[in-house]
Design a protein around this motif. Structure first.
Motif, PDB file in Angstrom:
ATOM      1  N   SER A 178      -6.013  -1.149   9.498  1.00 17.76           N
ATOM      2  CA  SER A 178      -4.660  -0.673   9.224  1.00 17.76           C
ATOM      3  C   SER A 178      -3.778  -1.709   8.542  1.00 17.76           C
ATOM      4  O   SER A 178      -2.701  -1.379   8.050  1.00 17.76           O
ATOM      5  CB  SER A 178      -3.977  -0.271  10.539  1.00 17.76           C
ATOM      6  N   GLY A 179      -4.208  -2.965   8.522  1.00 14.74           N
ATOM      7  CA  GLY A 179      -3.377  -4.032   7.984  1.00 14.74           C
ATOM      8  C   GLY A 179      -2.883  -4.987   9.045  1.00 14.74           C
ATOM      9  O   GLY A 179      -2.521  -6.126   8.749  1.00 14.74           O
ATOM     10  N   LEU A 180      -2.870  -4.545  10.290  1.00 16.97           N
ATOM     11  CA  LEU A 180      -2.400  -5.415  11.367  1.00 16.97           C
ATOM     12  C   LEU A 180      -3.393  -6.527  11.668  1.00 16.97           C
ATOM     13  O   LEU A 180      -3.066  -7.464  12.401  1.00 16.97           O
ATOM     14  CB  LEU A 180      -2.128  -4.583  12.624  1.00 16.97           C
ATOM     15  N   GLU A 181      -4.599  -6.450  11.093  1.00 18.49           N
ATOM     16  CA  GLU A 181      -5.577  -7.512  11.276  1.00 18.49           C
ATOM     17  C   GLU A 181      -5.347  -8.669  10.302  1.00 18.49           C
ATOM     18  O   GLU A 181      -5.997  -9.714  10.416  1.00 18.49           O
ATOM     19  CB  GLU A 181      -6.998  -6.955  11.087  1.00 18.49           C
ATOM     20  N   LEU A 182      -4.419  -8.510   9.341  1.00 19.13           N
ATOM     21  CA  LEU A 182      -4.138  -9.568   8.371  1.00 19.13           C
ATOM     22  C   LEU A 182      -3.377 -10.716   9.023  1.00 19.13           C
ATOM     23  O   LEU A 182      -2.714 -10.536  10.048  1.00 19.13           O
ATOM     24  CB  LEU A 182      -3.312  -9.000   7.214  1.00 19.13           C
ATOM     25  N   PRO A 183      -3.433 -11.919   8.433  1.00 15.30           N
ATOM     26  CA  PRO A 183      -2.661 -13.045   8.971  1.00 15.30           C
ATOM     27  C   PRO A 183      -1.156 -12.812   8.829  1.00 15.30           C
ATOM     28  O   PRO A 183      -0.707 -12.001   8.007  1.00 15.30           O
ATOM     29  CB  PRO A 183      -3.116 -14.230   8.099  1.00 15.30           C
ATOM     30  N   ASP A 184      -0.386 -13.542   9.587  1.00 18.89           N
ATOM     31  CA  ASP A 184       1.075 -13.446   9.522  1.00 18.89           C
ATOM     32  C   ASP A 184       1.552 -13.721   8.092  1.00 18.89           C
ATOM     33  O   ASP A 184       1.125 -14.675   7.448  1.00 18.89           O
ATOM     34  CB  ASP A 184       1.698 -14.475  10.479  1.00 18.89           C
ATOM     35  N   GLY A 185       2.434 -12.848   7.598  1.00 18.66           N
ATOM     36  CA  GLY A 185       3.003 -13.032   6.270  1.00 18.66           C
ATOM     37  C   GLY A 185       2.163 -12.516   5.125  1.00 18.66           C
ATOM     38  O   GLY A 185       2.551 -12.668   3.965  1.00 18.66           O
ATOM     39  N   HIS A 186       1.030 -11.878   5.403  1.00 17.51           N
ATOM     40  CA  HIS A 186       0.143 -11.355   4.362  1.00 17.51           C
ATOM     41  C   HIS A 186       0.311  -9.832   4.255  1.00 17.51           C
ATOM     42  O   HIS A 186       0.283  -9.130   5.268  1.00 17.51           O
ATOM     43  CB  HIS A 186      -1.311 -11.686   4.668  1.00 17.51           C
ATOM     44  N   PHE A 187       0.422  -9.353   3.018  1.00 18.48           N
ATOM     45  CA  PHE A 187       0.619  -7.925   2.774  1.00 18.48           C
ATOM     46  C   PHE A 187      -0.261  -7.472   1.616  1.00 18.48           C
ATOM     47  O   PHE A 187      -0.392  -8.167   0.611  1.00 18.48           O
ATOM     48  CB  PHE A 187       2.083  -7.619   2.446  1.00 18.48           C
ATOM     49  N   LEU A 188      -0.843  -6.286   1.758  1.00 19.51           N
ATOM     50  CA  LEU A 188      -1.641  -5.667   0.706  1.00 19.51           C
ATOM     51  C   LEU A 188      -0.883  -4.459   0.175  1.00 19.51           C
ATOM     52  O   LEU A 188      -0.477  -3.581   0.943  1.00 19.51           O
ATOM     53  CB  LEU A 188      -3.004  -5.231   1.254  1.00 19.51           C
ATOM     54  N   TRP A 189      -0.702  -4.400  -1.146  1.00 16.76           N
ATOM     55  CA  TRP A 189      -0.050  -3.262  -1.784  1.00 16.76           C
ATOM     56  C   TRP A 189      -1.096  -2.193  -2.092  1.00 16.76           C
ATOM     57  O   TRP A 189      -2.126  -2.487  -2.698  1.00 16.76           O
ATOM     58  CB  TRP A 189       0.622  -3.682  -3.088  1.00 16.76           C
ATOM     59  N   THR A 190      -0.841  -0.960  -1.694  1.00 13.24           N
ATOM     60  CA  THR A 190      -1.782   0.127  -1.947  1.00 13.24           C
ATOM     61  C   THR A 190      -1.042   1.342  -2.503  1.00 13.24           C
ATOM     62  O   THR A 190       0.154   1.542  -2.236  1.00 13.24           O
ATOM     63  CB  THR A 190      -2.555   0.527  -0.673  1.00 13.24           C
ATOM     64  N   PHE A 191      -1.798   2.158  -3.246  1.00  9.93           N
ATOM     65  CA  PHE A 191      -1.201   3.270  -3.982  1.00  9.93           C
ATOM     66  C   PHE A 191      -2.131   4.478  -3.921  1.00  9.93           C
ATOM     67  O   PHE A 191      -3.315   4.381  -4.240  1.00  9.93           O
ATOM     68  CB  PHE A 191      -0.957   2.848  -5.435  1.00  9.93           C
ATOM     69  N   ASP A 192      -1.568   5.618  -3.542  1.00 14.04           N
ATOM     70  CA  ASP A 192      -2.349   6.832  -3.331  1.00 14.04           C
ATOM     71  C   ASP A 192      -2.096   7.889  -4.407  1.00 14.04           C
ATOM     72  O   ASP A 192      -1.058   7.892  -5.069  1.00 14.04           O
ATOM     73  CB  ASP A 192      -1.992   7.459  -1.979  1.00 14.04           C
ATOM     74  N   ASP A 193      -3.077   8.793  -4.527  1.00 15.21           N
ATOM     75  CA  ASP A 193      -2.940  10.096  -5.187  1.00 15.21           C
ATOM     76  C   ASP A 193      -3.118  10.081  -6.698  1.00 15.21           C
ATOM     77  O   ASP A 193      -2.981  11.131  -7.332  1.00 15.21           O
ATOM     78  CB  ASP A 193      -1.590  10.766  -4.863  1.00 15.21           C
ATOM     79  N   GLY A 194      -3.411   8.947  -7.314  1.00 16.19           N
ATOM     80  CA  GLY A 194      -3.611   8.914  -8.754  1.00 16.19           C
ATOM     81  C   GLY A 194      -5.049   9.236  -9.122  1.00 16.19           C
ATOM     82  O   GLY A 194      -5.857   9.617  -8.264  1.00 16.19           O
TER      83      GLY A 194
END
Length: 375
Positions: A178-194
């Motif tokens: 879900s993303g909560l397994e990432l290190p503190d301060g790390h974010f993944l940008w994702t994009f749906d439906d294209g």
């Protein structure tokens, strides 16, 4: 004609049933009410602590209501109390850790820096917050309290329905992220439906990501990708996604929890993406609406796939939010969760405006944009 009508009717009923599980109202943030900004590490951490305190206060109020009150408040017909309790306990544990991480930059007499030694102590601090606020934070608090009460309602609704209606609120196993397994301060940008058609919102977004140095994950629909390939050819589509990652959203935008062809939907899309885009392909499947079968784990493991959920939802598909409002919502949730997978839709045009604003707001906050190629 009769067959086409029946298929259309079933599709409409499917869409209506999914919409019925959605929130009645969307939480809206107003970042302009926060007086300190979030650009520097210390400012970001102060805002993170403040959002956590307001959230846990709203959570302790709403989650502890009895089932009948919850059903009336959330507009649902049943409540899975075990799911609600499990979700509440996990969230409080996460936010307790987040608050402690955000206290690392505290200095003497700084706001929102009270020490806590347990999730229960964090809840107590949240309950006392309104009576201890310096005057300069009171306008922000009024808006933040309204935001988090609605946001808790969004999440609590999903938790109360899970697993009868599956969603991103909880996991069915280690093959799901879900993303909560990432290190503190790390974010993944994702994009749906294209992807959208040529010169559409997908094409408008990709140069923006390149300018920002972002390598995002695009969860494509097989039928839309097939149409784009037929129109423009494989080379043009490969060039379009250069530097980005392409994963699976199923063949069409339908729930994969009840569809009899859910496996074919995923595998047909995988084969198309692999054949057309080669190295850009990543073995992740994002279920539309977050809905998938509880017993689908062996299928994903056998086919080398993970289920890619999210924990920060821009709600950019909602016509009632403009690009700035979607960006403000995302930034507020980034402060709250401090890590994660951010969900936008390249089938809508809001991400192209919201993302540069978010990046500018957090320029020196010490955040890292996760590279989709290594996720």
């Amino acid at each position: 004609m009769k067959r086409e009508f029946a298929i259309g009717l079933l599709l409409c009923l499917s869409i209506l049933s999914v919409q019925a599980a959605g929130p009645a109202s969307i939480a809206r943030a107003e970042r302009a009410l926060w007086p300190d900004g979030v650009a520097a590490v210390s400012d970001y951490n102060r805002a993170s602590r403040a959002e956590a305190l307001v959230f846990v206060n709203a959570l302790s109020d709403l989650a502890e209501r009895d089932d009948e009150t919850l059903k009336a408040t959330l507009g649902i017909k049943s409540v899975d109390r075990g799911s609600v309790k499990r979700w509440r306990d996990l969230v409080l544990t996460r936010l307790f850790e987040n608050y402690r991480l955000a206290r690392r930059s505290c200095v003497p007499d700084e706001a929102f820096c009270q020490p806590v030694d347990s999730p229960a102590a964090l809840v107590e601090q949240g309950r006392q917050l309104s009576s201890q606020l310096p005057a300069r934070y009171r306008p922000w608090f009024t808006g933040a309290d309204a935001f988090h009460r609605r946001y808790v309602g969004e999440l609590l609704r999903l938790a109360a329905l899970f697993p009868k209606v599956s969603s991103e609120i909880d996991s069915f196993g280690a093959h799901e992220r879900s993303g909560l397994e990432l290190p503190d301060g790390h974010f993944l940008w994702t994009f749906d439906d294209g992807p959208t058609g040529a010169a559409g919102t997908t094409d408008a977004l990709l140069p923006v990501l390149a300018q920002q140095g972002i390598h995002g994950m695009f969860f494509v629909l097989g039928e839309r990708l097939q149409k784009r390939l037929q129109m423009d050819g494989a080379h043009a589509v490969q060039t379009l996604y250069d530097g980005q990652c392409v994963a699976l959203h199923g063949w069409s935008h339908e729930t994969h929890q009840k569809s009899p062809r859910w496996q074919a939907s995923i595998l047909d899309t995988r084969n198309l993406v692999q054949d057309a885009l080669g190295a850009a392909y990543r073995p992740h499947f994002r279920p539309p609406y977050g809905q998938r079968r509880a017993d689908s784990g062996p299928f994903f493991v056998e086919n080398g796939l993970s289920v890619a959920l999210w924990n920060i939802d821009a709600q950019d598909w909602n016509a009632s939010l403009d690009a700035r409002q979607a960006g403000e919502r995302v930034l507020t949730l980034m402060l709250l969760w401090r890590r994660g997978v951010i969900l936008f839709h390249d089938s809508h045009g809001k991400a192209a405006a919201a993302i540069p604003w978010i990046v500018a707001q957090t320029r020196d906050a010490g955040l890292s944009w996760e590279d989709c190629r290594h996720y």
